[in-house]
Design a protein around this motif. Structure first.
Motif: not given
Length: 455
Positions: A11-27
């Motif tokens: 869970f921590k690995l996926i979410m820590s990986f996904a957070l920057p990706l999410l912000l990047g997708n939003l950008l």
């Protein structure tokens, strides 16, 4: 900057990986939001319709670019998880060459056929010229789209989702400034918004290239690494092109839907454009969660850990569905207010059309948490050929609703077209994902149940 996801809390690995990706997708979606907001506010609803009239074909072409680049990252992630750096570099170099050839072919074909594509979409005559200028510039920027998406996909494959986000953040700020200058100061109209987007995308891609050459040792290529490999090319094509085609096939249904909507007039084109921009923006978290689960599954497939693969998929689905419920509620109750980002209060009919589109979409948003995670993880396990049919089911559903129900029920049918596609795709991809996980288990146990590209 790399991150191994074969050990530690899933869970921590996926979410820590996904957070920057999410912000990047939003950008990345902010590019489109900024274009639409500035165009709609400063140039009017017809100009907004010009930008949105070709959104489906943009998704077809640019989606192919993004899907292909994502597919190229799958074998790289697997070899990284297995610790085979020599193979990783071989696949990286070959992916660069294939991407360069793809960029040349796509740019040439799309630029030549730009006018015919808009005619095929039944683009209204009063917005045709602006729509052509906008779309042509977007097509000419395809090489930069491929550059950024390939390099960001490769960085994510070795566990670095932060760097692409940082560079995308820089280019987004540049995009805002260029939008204002090109549209308001230089008065280049819709074409100016497209120029701003392409230049910003180019900056983010170039920054990724420089970073890889300077900082990422695992991706630095020696003269020995720069050799074409027929098996690597074949495996990359088998993985990448089906993923790209899955996006494009989905977009074909969207093109038919957009053509049907364009025939309803510029008010509905503008309303649909505003609603679609908001929908695309709110869909970014799905891609982040699903990509995190997919990279997690790919690396753990290389490490031979079936238990972690299953847990990663469950986490991706659970987080995606939870977000879908929350986002759906926001769209249902605040769709009209969100539409004011793009549309002036005086355009009441356009606002109503946008709010209506978002209202009905909100009730089905949770299904995207299932669809995106199962599809991306199926691809991450090496079954992009099977995953592509989820796009086929989406296409069939959109075309069916557009051709059968839009002539009878008008814009109301447009508002339910996406939902029909999402449900149809879920009914296909869920059992397929379960099947692929089971085959991965047999492969890990020694039965070699995976397709050729995983062997």
């Amino acid at each position: 900057m790399t991150k191994n996801m074969t050990t530690g809390s899933p869970f921590k690995l996926i979410m820590s990986f996904a957070l920057p990706l999410l912000l990047g997708n939003l950008l990345q979606q902010t590019y489109n939001l900024i274009d639409a907001a500035i165009v709609g506010r400063f140039l009017g609803s017809d100009a907004l319709a010009s930008v949105g009239a070709s959104s489906s074909v943009q998704f077809l072409v640019l989606g192919f670019c993004m899907g292909t680049a994502c597919g190229f990252g799958v074998p790289i992630a697997r070899h990284f998880g297995a610790g085979d750096i020599k193979k990783l570099k071989q696949y990286f170099y070959n992916s660069i060459v294939i991407t360069a050839v793809t960029a040349f072919v796509l740019t040439t074909v799309c630029a030549v056929l730009c006018s015919e594509i808009l005619k095929l979409l039944s683009t209204p005559s009063n917005i045709f010229d602006d729509a052509y200028k906008y779309l042509l510039v977007i097509f000419l920027g395809i090489p930069f789209t491929l550059l950024y998406n390939l390099l960001s996909s490769v960085l994510r494959s070795v566990g670095d989702s932060k760097t692409p986000f940082v560079f995308l953040a820089i280019s987004t700020v540049l995009n805002i400034a260029l939008d204002l200058v090109c549209v308001i100061v230089f008065r280049w109209g819709c074409m100016g918004a497209a120029i701003a987007t392409v230049v910003a995308q180019a900056i983010s891609g170039i920054l990724c290239a420089v970073f890889i050459m300077k900082k990422v040792n695992v991706l630095k290529l020696s003269k020995e690494d720069r050799a074409m490999s027929k098996p690597a090319v074949l495996n990359l094509i088998i993985m990448g092109f089906p993923m790209g085609l899955q996006y494009s096939i989905t977009a074909i249904g969207s093109m038919v839907m957009q053509s049907a909507n364009n025939k309803l007039g510029s008010i509905y084109v503008s309303g649909f454009t505003a609603g679609a921009r908001i929908k695309q923006f709110t869909m970014c978290p799905y891609d982040a969660f699903a990509t995190g689960a997919s990279v997690f599954a790919s690396q753990n497939l290389g490490a031979g850990n079936l238990k972690r693969i299953k847990k990663g998929i469950r986490i991706g689905v659970g987080v995606g569905m939870t977000y879908g419920v929350i986002a759906g509620i926001v769209l249902i109750f605040f769709g009209r207010e969100l539409s004011l980002i793009f549309v002036n209060k005086s355009d009441a009919a356009v606002l109503t059309a946008s709010a209506k589109y978002l209202f009905y979409a909100g009730f089905f948003y949770w299904t995207l948490g299932i669809l995106n995670t199962c599809r991306m993880c199926t691809q991450g396990l090496g079954y992009s050929g099977l995953a592509i049919f989820s796009g086929v089911t989406e296409m069939i559903a959109r075309i069916s609703v557009s051709m059968i129900f839009v002539p009878k029920f008008g814009y109301l049918a447009i508002c339910f077209t996406d939902q029909a596609a999402w449900i149809a795709a879920c009914l296909y991809i869920v059992p397929v994902c379960i099947y692929c996980v089971n085959r991965a288990g047999r492969h890990i146990a020694g039965d070699h149940g995976l397709p050729v590209e995983n062997k």
